[in-house]
Design an enzyme around this catalytic site. Structure first.
Site, PDB file in Angstrom:
ATOM      1  N   HIS A 127      -8.141 -37.313 -17.883  1.00 24.95           N
ATOM      2  CA  HIS A 127      -7.214 -36.184 -17.728  1.00 24.95           C
ATOM      3  C   HIS A 127      -6.396 -35.968 -19.013  1.00 24.95           C
ATOM      4  O   HIS A 127      -5.971 -34.854 -19.297  1.00 24.95           O
ATOM      5  CB  HIS A 127      -6.314 -36.372 -16.506  1.00 24.95           C
ATOM      6  CG  HIS A 127      -5.910 -35.058 -15.899  1.00 24.95           C
ATOM      7  ND1 HIS A 127      -6.819 -34.097 -15.516  1.00 24.95           N
ATOM      8  CD2 HIS A 127      -4.689 -34.514 -15.664  1.00 24.95           C
ATOM      9  CE1 HIS A 127      -6.178 -33.032 -15.060  1.00 24.95           C
ATOM     10  NE2 HIS A 127      -4.875 -33.250 -15.144  1.00 24.95           N
TER      11      HIS A 127
ATOM     12  N   CYS B 204      -2.648 -23.072 -15.137  1.00 23.98           N
ATOM     13  CA  CYS B 204      -3.418 -24.257 -14.741  1.00 23.98           C
ATOM     14  C   CYS B 204      -4.446 -23.823 -13.709  1.00 23.98           C
ATOM     15  O   CYS B 204      -4.102 -23.277 -12.666  1.00 23.98           O
ATOM     16  CB  CYS B 204      -2.479 -25.308 -14.155  1.00 23.98           C
ATOM     17  SG  CYS B 204      -3.331 -26.627 -13.279  1.00 23.98           S
TER      18      CYS B 204
ATOM     19  N   GLU C 115       1.451 -26.749  -7.203  1.00 22.31           N
ATOM     20  CA  GLU C 115       1.492 -28.165  -6.854  1.00 22.31           C
ATOM     21  C   GLU C 115       2.055 -28.328  -5.443  1.00 22.31           C
ATOM     22  O   GLU C 115       2.765 -27.440  -4.962  1.00 22.31           O
ATOM     23  CB  GLU C 115       2.392 -28.957  -7.829  1.00 22.31           C
ATOM     24  CG  GLU C 115       1.691 -29.398  -9.103  1.00 22.31           C
ATOM     25  CD  GLU C 115       1.462 -28.257 -10.092  1.00 22.31           C
ATOM     26  OE1 GLU C 115       2.243 -27.289 -10.076  1.00 22.31           O
ATOM     27  OE2 GLU C 115       0.496 -28.320 -10.865  1.00 22.31           O
TER      28      GLU C 115
ATOM     29  N   THR D  51      -1.705 -31.033  -7.972  1.00 24.90           N
ATOM     30  CA  THR D  51      -2.209 -29.789  -8.547  1.00 24.90           C
ATOM     31  C   THR D  51      -3.400 -29.264  -7.747  1.00 24.90           C
ATOM     32  O   THR D  51      -4.375 -29.989  -7.552  1.00 24.90           O
ATOM     33  CB  THR D  51      -2.623 -30.048 -10.010  1.00 24.90           C
ATOM     34  OG1 THR D  51      -1.464 -30.349 -10.756  1.00 24.90           O
ATOM     35  CG2 THR D  51      -3.320 -28.835 -10.614  1.00 24.90           C
TER      36      THR D  51
ATOM     37  N   TYR E  37      -6.254 -32.275 -21.332  1.00 27.69           N
ATOM     38  CA  TYR E  37      -5.112 -31.519 -21.864  1.00 27.69           C
ATOM     39  C   TYR E  37      -5.367 -31.035 -23.297  1.00 27.69           C
ATOM     40  O   TYR E  37      -4.700 -30.107 -23.752  1.00 27.69           O
ATOM     41  CB  TYR E  37      -3.838 -32.381 -21.822  1.00 27.69           C
ATOM     42  CG  TYR E  37      -3.194 -32.420 -20.452  1.00 27.69           C
ATOM     43  CD1 TYR E  37      -3.950 -32.328 -19.291  1.00 27.69           C
ATOM     44  CD2 TYR E  37      -1.815 -32.550 -20.311  1.00 27.69           C
ATOM     45  CE1 TYR E  37      -3.360 -32.363 -18.045  1.00 27.69           C
ATOM     46  CE2 TYR E  37      -1.213 -32.582 -19.066  1.00 27.69           C
ATOM     47  CZ  TYR E  37      -1.994 -32.491 -17.934  1.00 27.69           C
ATOM     48  OH  TYR E  37      -1.401 -32.523 -16.698  1.00 27.69           O
TER      49      TYR E  37
ATOM     50  N   CYS F  78      -7.216 -27.499 -21.893  1.00 26.51           N
ATOM     51  CA  CYS F  78      -6.521 -26.470 -21.103  1.00 26.51           C
ATOM     52  C   CYS F  78      -5.241 -26.005 -21.776  1.00 26.51           C
ATOM     53  O   CYS F  78      -4.969 -24.803 -21.847  1.00 26.51           O
ATOM     54  CB  CYS F  78      -6.249 -26.968 -19.686  1.00 26.51           C
ATOM     55  SG  CYS F  78      -4.879 -28.131 -19.527  1.00 26.51           S
TER      56      CYS F  78
ATOM     57  N   CYS G  37      -9.844 -29.333 -12.673  1.00 24.47           N
ATOM     58  CA  CYS G  37     -10.199 -30.462 -13.545  1.00 24.47           C
ATOM     59  C   CYS G  37      -9.909 -31.816 -12.916  1.00 24.47           C
ATOM     60  O   CYS G  37     -10.574 -32.800 -13.234  1.00 24.47           O
ATOM     61  CB  CYS G  37      -9.445 -30.370 -14.857  1.00 24.47           C
ATOM     62  SG  CYS G  37      -9.129 -28.706 -15.394  1.00 24.47           S
TER      63      CYS G  37
ATOM     64  N   GLU H 225       4.496 -29.978 -17.279  1.00 20.26           N
ATOM     65  CA  GLU H 225       3.253 -30.703 -17.025  1.00 20.26           C
ATOM     66  C   GLU H 225       2.704 -31.301 -18.321  1.00 20.26           C
ATOM     67  O   GLU H 225       2.070 -32.353 -18.309  1.00 20.26           O
ATOM     68  CB  GLU H 225       2.213 -29.799 -16.374  1.00 20.26           C
ATOM     69  CG  GLU H 225       1.039 -30.621 -15.853  1.00 20.26           C
ATOM     70  CD  GLU H 225      -0.033 -29.781 -15.208  1.00 20.26           C
ATOM     71  OE1 GLU H 225      -0.348 -28.710 -15.740  1.00 20.26           O
ATOM     72  OE2 GLU H 225      -0.556 -30.202 -14.175  1.00 20.26           O
TER      73      GLU H 225
END
Ligand code: SF4
Ligand code: FE
Length: 483
Positions: free
Chosen positions: A292, A100, A257, A191, A296, A299, A104, A447
């Site tokens: 978001h 990650c 995180e 994050t 996904y 990413c 973003c 996640e």
């Protein structure tokens, strides 16, 4: 100021005086801490790649606010091509980091806050949109990494924010001054907070009239007085302290995180984007989550590419690449991964302008995208583990591999096909372990389930956006039903 290089970004993070805690100790230098550094490297990649001419069209954009060239992570999307390029950029970074890369959340907060503040001002005559535009220009000018902070701890999930026994379970305004507000509360599993210079805070759920103090959105520097960060543990994180590159699996990159605590933090008026206009909390949440959930589809696909490649390599090294069931498993993994990409691209291509002029994804398709992400990476990881074999979790450590007494046995007995070193075989197995069970499993597995909202949150949106009445009308027409 021009876009920063990766090195300039690292130096700028050294200047922040963050209050960071890890393993029960205050971390004076998060930038160089061996457990945290790989996560910083992932964010650094968002700067490095933006300097590379071959990635310029994906990694950079022309600011709609200043006309200057900026990193795409700070861009306000102007059309569906921008939305598609965002997803492509995220796939690229997933491929390059297998982790990650954190940046973003700020990009998604930027676009959600931009359009929502415009609509709040339209109704109330407030100046939140102007506040945000000035803030966005400031971040673009400095090429900052911005954290997007949404998830409150929530306490008793059956109670509204104002009904909680502990009023701080949702972040709220505790004092209003002539020049700003003071806020208290926390944001969980943030994050990249530790690798960001700035942070945009948003509410986490739709709110009613009694939740006025909780309907608040604003921006603060990550080292503002009263903010502290408690880093979350990751599976196998202390391997990073052992100085064994081999055992870590992905020694260069990672994600991170933190539980971010806001202990009476002052926010000046010009950095407030929502303050008490409760009916807009839901809009902000829905838009941020929508962006978001689109993210996904980029990413996780990029990380999936690395995992599929690692599984294929493991099959080569095991000498079973020609087996038909192995080929079929790799096909299945590719099919699942590309299905996620289709969703990311589709919700972007079907995007539309908001009242403020920036572009938003198709919310139904973005939620379908994320719903698939709650499932497919698990199946891709299962197939990768199937192909890798049990040795991915039983292989001895690097210390044994290098040991003069037992090392030769590891070398001899863990060899696969001739022509491939035992070390390379272990390297790829450790990478699969890292992605499926180790530190990167935070980003690739759990996640995928809970990030950008847990599966049920998408199902609620799918129910709302699915338009069943229209579908019933279609069926009635075909069946010649008149009521
Ligand atoms: Fe970006 Fe994916 Fe990490 Fe979210 S989970 S910050 S979209 S890399
Ligand atoms: Fe996420």
């Amino acid at each position: 100021m021009r876009m920063m290089t990766g090195e300039q970004y690292v130096e700028s993070m050294r200047e922040r005086k963050l209050q960071v805690y890890l393993f029960g100790e205050k971390v004076d230098n998060p930038v160089d801490h061996p457990v945290l550094r790989p996560s910083l490297n992932s964010v650094k990649a968002t700067y490095d790649l933006a300097q590379d001419p071959q990635y310029e069209s994906l990694m950079t954009a022309t600011s709609s606010l200043t006309g200057k060239k900026i990193n795409r992570f700070l861009h306000i999307h102007q059309n569906t091509t921008d939305l598609i390029n965002k997803v492509k950029m995220q796939r690229l970074l997933g491929q390059q980091t297998a982790a990650c890369f954190q940046r973003c959340v700020g990009m998604d907060a930027f676009n959600a806050v931009f359009s929502t503040t415009y609509e709040i001002d339209g109704k109330y005559g407030t100046s939140y949109h102007k506040n945000f535009v000035e803030y966005a220009k400031y971040c673009q000018e400095h090429d900052f990494t911005v954290d997007g902070a949404m998830t409150d701890p929530k306490g008793d999930r059956g109670l509204a924010p104002h009904d909680q026994e502990d009023p701080d379970m949702y972040l709220h305004v505790v004092e209003t001054r002539p020049d700003g507000i003071v806020v208290r509360g926390a944001k969980a599993h943030q994050t990249g907070a530790v690798n960001s210079q700035e942070m945009i805070v948003m509410p986490t759920i739709s709110m009613g009239p009694e939740d006025k103090a909780y309907a608040v959105s604003f921006a603060v520097p990550t080292d503002a007085e009263g903010i502290l960060m408690i880093i979350g543990r990751q599976s196998c994180d202390t391997r990073k302290l052992e100085e064994s590159e081999l055992d870590v699996g992905n020694s260069e990159y990672g994600g991170v995180e933190a539980l971010v605590v806001f202990n009476d933090v002052f926010v000046p008026n010009e950095r407030i984007f929502l303050n008490g206009e409760v009916e807009f909390a839901g809009m902000l949440v829905e838009r941020f989550a929508g962006y978001h959930r689109q993210s996904y589809g980029g990413c996780k696909v990029g990380v999936g590419d690395v995992l599929i490649g690692a599984a294929a390599l493991a099959a080569d090294y095991n000498g079973c690449a020609k087996a038909s069931h192995i080929k079929d498993k790799l096909i299945e993994m590719t099919h699942l991964n590309e299905t996620l990409y289709c969703c990311g691209i589709a919700c972007s291509a079907e995007g539309s302008p908001t009242a403020s002029g920036n572009y938003i994804i198709d919310l139904l398709l973005a939620n379908v995208c994320k719903q698939n992400v709650t499932r497919f990476p698990y199946e891709i990881a299962r197939l990768a583990e199937d192909i890798a074999g049990g040795i991915m979790v039983t292989a001895p450590s690097e210390a044994d591999f290098r040991d003069p007494v037992v090392g030769p046995y590891v070398e001899k007995y863990l060899r696969g096909v001739q022509g491939v070193s035992t070390e390379n075989r272990i390297r790829v197995l450790r990478l699969i372990e890292n992605l499926c069970l180790g530190t990167a499993a935070v980003g690739y597995r759990t996640e995928s389930l809970h990030g950008a909202g847990s599966p049920q949150a998408q199902r609620i949106m799918i129910a709302r956006q699915g338009n069943l009445p229209r579908k019933k009308e279609l069926a009635k027409k075909i069946a010649k039903i008149s009521e």
